[in-house]
Structures are given as C-alpha cells and as structure tokens.
Design an enzyme around this catalytic site. Structure first.
Site, PDB file in Angstrom:
ATOM      1  N   ASP A  10      -1.637  -6.506  -0.490  1.00 26.47           N
ATOM      2  CA  ASP A  10      -1.333  -5.754   0.906  1.00 26.47           C
ATOM      3  C   ASP A  10      -2.796  -5.086   1.192  1.00 26.47           C
ATOM      4  O   ASP A  10      -3.255  -4.490   0.408  1.00 26.47           O
ATOM      5  CB  ASP A  10      -0.364  -4.693   0.732  1.00 26.47           C
ATOM      6  CG  ASP A  10       0.327  -4.181   2.032  1.00 26.47           C
ATOM      7  OD1 ASP A  10      -0.235  -4.860   2.919  1.00 26.47           O
ATOM      8  OD2 ASP A  10       0.917  -3.320   1.882  1.00 26.47           O
ATOM      9  N   LYS A  45      -1.289  -9.622   2.678  1.00 27.23           N
ATOM     10  CA  LYS A  45      -0.668  -9.129   4.139  1.00 27.23           C
ATOM     11  C   LYS A  45      -1.523  -8.065   4.764  1.00 27.23           C
ATOM     12  O   LYS A  45      -2.292  -7.454   4.057  1.00 27.23           O
ATOM     13  CB  LYS A  45       0.737  -8.332   3.666  1.00 27.23           C
ATOM     14  CG  LYS A  45       1.372  -7.756   4.880  1.00 27.23           C
ATOM     15  CD  LYS A  45       2.858  -7.327   4.319  1.00 27.23           C
ATOM     16  CE  LYS A  45       2.969  -5.720   3.775  1.00 27.23           C
ATOM     17  NZ  LYS A  45       2.324  -4.699   4.951  1.00 27.23           N
ATOM     18  N   ASP A  91       0.698  -1.195   0.161  1.00 29.54           N
ATOM     19  CA  ASP A  91       0.055   0.033  -0.220  1.00 29.54           C
ATOM     20  C   ASP A  91       0.920   1.269  -0.048  1.00 29.54           C
ATOM     21  O   ASP A  91       0.258   2.474  -0.018  1.00 29.54           O
ATOM     22  CB  ASP A  91      -1.015   0.269   1.302  1.00 29.54           C
ATOM     23  CG  ASP A  91      -0.487  -0.100   2.535  1.00 29.54           C
ATOM     24  OD1 ASP A  91       0.889   0.059   2.533  1.00 29.54           O
ATOM     25  OD2 ASP A  91      -1.189  -0.049   3.500  1.00 29.54           O
ATOM     26  N   GLU A  99       9.102  -4.164  10.717  1.00 29.83           N
ATOM     27  CA  GLU A  99       9.714  -2.837  10.114  1.00 29.83           C
ATOM     28  C   GLU A  99       9.925  -1.899  11.303  1.00 29.83           C
ATOM     29  O   GLU A  99       9.252  -1.577  12.003  1.00 29.83           O
ATOM     30  CB  GLU A  99       8.440  -2.207   9.427  1.00 29.83           C
ATOM     31  CG  GLU A  99       8.728  -0.648   8.733  1.00 29.83           C
ATOM     32  CD  GLU A  99       7.929  -0.312   7.686  1.00 29.83           C
ATOM     33  OE1 GLU A  99       6.883  -1.220   7.469  1.00 29.83           O
ATOM     34  OE2 GLU A  99       8.152   0.753   7.259  1.00 29.83           O
ATOM     35  N   GLU A 142      -1.539  -5.552   8.568  1.00 33.38           N
ATOM     36  CA  GLU A 142      -0.681  -4.909   9.520  1.00 33.38           C
ATOM     37  C   GLU A 142      -1.406  -5.032  11.103  1.00 33.38           C
ATOM     38  O   GLU A 142      -2.567  -5.118  11.171  1.00 33.38           O
ATOM     39  CB  GLU A 142      -0.613  -3.400   9.316  1.00 33.38           C
ATOM     40  CG  GLU A 142       0.295  -3.024   8.072  1.00 33.38           C
ATOM     41  CD  GLU A 142       0.425  -1.556   7.807  1.00 33.38           C
ATOM     42  OE1 GLU A 142       0.220  -0.925   8.804  1.00 33.38           O
ATOM     43  OE2 GLU A 142       1.015  -1.291   6.743  1.00 33.38           O
TER      44      GLU A 142
HETATM   45  O1  KIV Z   1       3.151  -1.260   1.539  1.00 31.60           O
HETATM   46  C1  KIV Z   1       4.406  -1.781   1.668  1.00 31.60           C
HETATM   47  O2  KIV Z   1       5.235  -1.360   0.789  1.00 31.60           O
HETATM   48  C2  KIV Z   1       4.894  -2.384   2.825  1.00 31.60           C
HETATM   49  C3  KIV Z   1       6.471  -2.335   2.969  1.00 31.60           C
HETATM   50  C4  KIV Z   1       7.214  -1.229   3.248  1.00 31.60           C
HETATM   51  C5  KIV Z   1       6.887  -3.603   3.823  1.00 31.60           C
HETATM   52  O3  KIV Z   1       4.360  -2.809   3.757  1.00 31.60           O
END
Ligand code: KIV
Length: 293
Positions: A90, A120, A50, A189, A122
């Site tokens: 994401d 993914k 994202d 991160e 968070e």
């Molecule tokens: O959205 C993204 O690019 C990420 C990376 C920085 C791990 O979550």
C-alpha cells in the site's frame, strides 16, 4: 514484471475467479505470523495496508503518518512469510501524490525492496494518471475509491461515500477511469451496496468491498479488526470472528500472576542437571577463593 514464482496465485487467475463468480478473499497483514496464518487459512491476497499506522504503529485514527520506510519494512516481512497469496504493498500518503515519476519510483521500491507483487494507491483524479504511469512501468496496480482514508479530511471524515445519485455516478466514472488506466482490481470502501454492485457489474476487473456489500467480487477486512485485536469503536462493516484481545489479556494476566506467586516456572519448564555434576559444582563453589580478596 517477471513471471510469478511457482505456487504464487497469478493475477489472471483473479480475473478468472471474477468471471466464474468465485469470491476472492483479501485480508491485511503486517507481520510474518499473520501472513502465515492467512496463507494457511487459504486467503488469496495479503494487503500490507497503511492501516498499519493505527493497528500496529499506534497512531491515533489516521493512516497519514506512516512512512515509506515503515511500510517497506512491513511489506518485506509479509512477503518473506507468504508463498501463494498475492502481496499488495500500500503506497502511503505523500509517496505518490506529487508526480507520476514519484509514484513510479515509490512503486518500484515496493516491488524491489518490499517484495510486493503489486501496489495499491488511493483515489481518482491525479491518482488515475499515477496508476497509469505505474502500470506502464510494469507494476500491477490496485485502485481504491469510496472512502479513502488518506484523504478523509477532504471527504468530511470517515463517512460513507456515493450516497446520492450524483456522487454514485462519480464513483462509477472513477472506477471506469481506473480500469481504463490499467488497474487490475479496485477496492470499494464504505459505499452503498447497490452502488458497489453496479460498479462491479460494469467493470471487467475484480472489485473488493470493505463496507460495500456482498455484490463485490471479493472482500477485504483489517486483520486486527476481524480477529478482535482492535479495541474501541469499529466501523459498522467490521465483523469480528474472534476476540483475541480478550484471550491475550487473559493469558498475560495469568502469566503475571504465576510469576508473582512463584507458580511459574515449575520443574516442567526448567532444565535439570546430573546429581553428580551438581554435587561437584557445589563442592567447587565451596572451595573457590573469594573474588574480592
Ligand atoms: O490500508 C488498508 O488496510 C486498506 C484497507 C482498509 C482496504 O486500505
């Protein structure tokens, strides 16, 4: 989920790489050329992150505004272009926070409509339950803890996380909870290297560091950052491997200059026609009746 297509890197292979001590390489990707370059360079995992909000969609310093539809469009584009790398979709802010059901529906869209292999999300806390629900629906999940940009405001900004013993222990617990929930891997991160190394040792699943030191099982960087396509301030953890924005601006300026001075296009970049056809064309033009009479 179904068996991966032939040639696709399987998730068990990622786990095997961790046990062999082989580093796993992930980079973000947002379009077909980027996905192809990364695949040709032997990258293992493409994260349609994202971060697209900032690096391709022009939002200022936040990932929050990007929508599910925008992320699906980018994920589809990357998935079409790459064969071997695992494609990570994401889940954007607001697409999984409300309930497990919402998280599962969004994850299903990323797999069915976006062509993602895995998704993914968070955070820990409610995200542990979201991760568990998505895994139970048959979709592999990559977790992401430490600095989680979608909740940067709650974390007090884009700051290193886990710097005190107490906060470091919290990270360890979050990592273990996400592993327990069924995550197949975890992004760490902006956490101190010592903490990331211990988390990596304690987990059976691979960890991917971004600003988390060399002790992780793999690394991830944002495509535009590592290639020098982003301008302005960059986090300390970014290493630039090229300065493509300089190259691109130089090339565009040269093109503009050549168009304005008449140097481009020259004969080499233009099409010709037979002299006899040309003569016939000119004669026909001369003898044609004027259009407005
Ligand atoms: O959205 C993204 O690019 C990420 C990376 C920085 C791990 O979550």
């Amino acid at each position: 989920m179904s068996t991966p297509p032939p040639g696709k890197l399987g998730l068990p292979e990622l786990a095997a790489m961790k046990s062999r001590g082989e580093k796993i390489v992930m980079v973000t990707a947002y379009d077909a050329p980027g996905a192809r370059f990364a695949e040709d360079a032997g990258i293992d995992i493409l994260l349609v992150g994202d971060t697209a909000a900032m690096v391709v969609l022009g939002h200022e310093s936040t990932t929050v505004p990007v929508t599910v539809e925008e992320m699906l469009f980018l994920t589809r584009t990357v998935a079409r272009a790459a064969r071997r790398p695992v494609i990570v979709g994401d889940l954007p802010f607001g697409s999984y926070q409300v309930s497990d059901e919402e998280a599962v529906s969004t994850a299903i869209r990323f797999v069915k409509e976006g062509g993602a292999d895995v998704v993914k999300l968070e955070g820990a806390g409610t995200s542990v339950s979201r991760a568990r629900a998505i895994v139970q629906a048959g979709i592999p999940v990559m977790g992401h803890i430490g600095l989680t940009p979608q909740s940067a405001t709650m974390l007090g900004g884009f700051k290193t996380q886990g710097k005190t013993a107490e906060r470091a222990l919290e990270l360890v617990n979050q990592a273990l909870e996400l592993q327990q929930a069924g995550c197949f891997s975890l992004v760490l991160e902006a956490v101190p290297s010592a903490v990331a190394s211990r988390v990596t040792e304690l987990l059976e699943i691979p960890t991917f560091g971004i600003g988390a030191g060399a002790g992780c099982d793999g690394q991830v960087l944002v495509y535009h950052d590592l290639l020098g396509l982003t301008e302005g301030h960059l986090p300390r953890f970014v290493k630039r491997y090229a300065n493509l924005s300089g190259e691109i601006k130089g090339a565009l300026a040269a093109y503009a200059e050549e168009v304005r001075s008449g140097v481009f296009p020259d004969d080499e970049h233009s099409y010709s026609m037979d002299e006899s056809e040309r003569a016939e064309f000119e004669a026909a033009l001369e003898s044609r009746s004027p259009v407005n009479e």
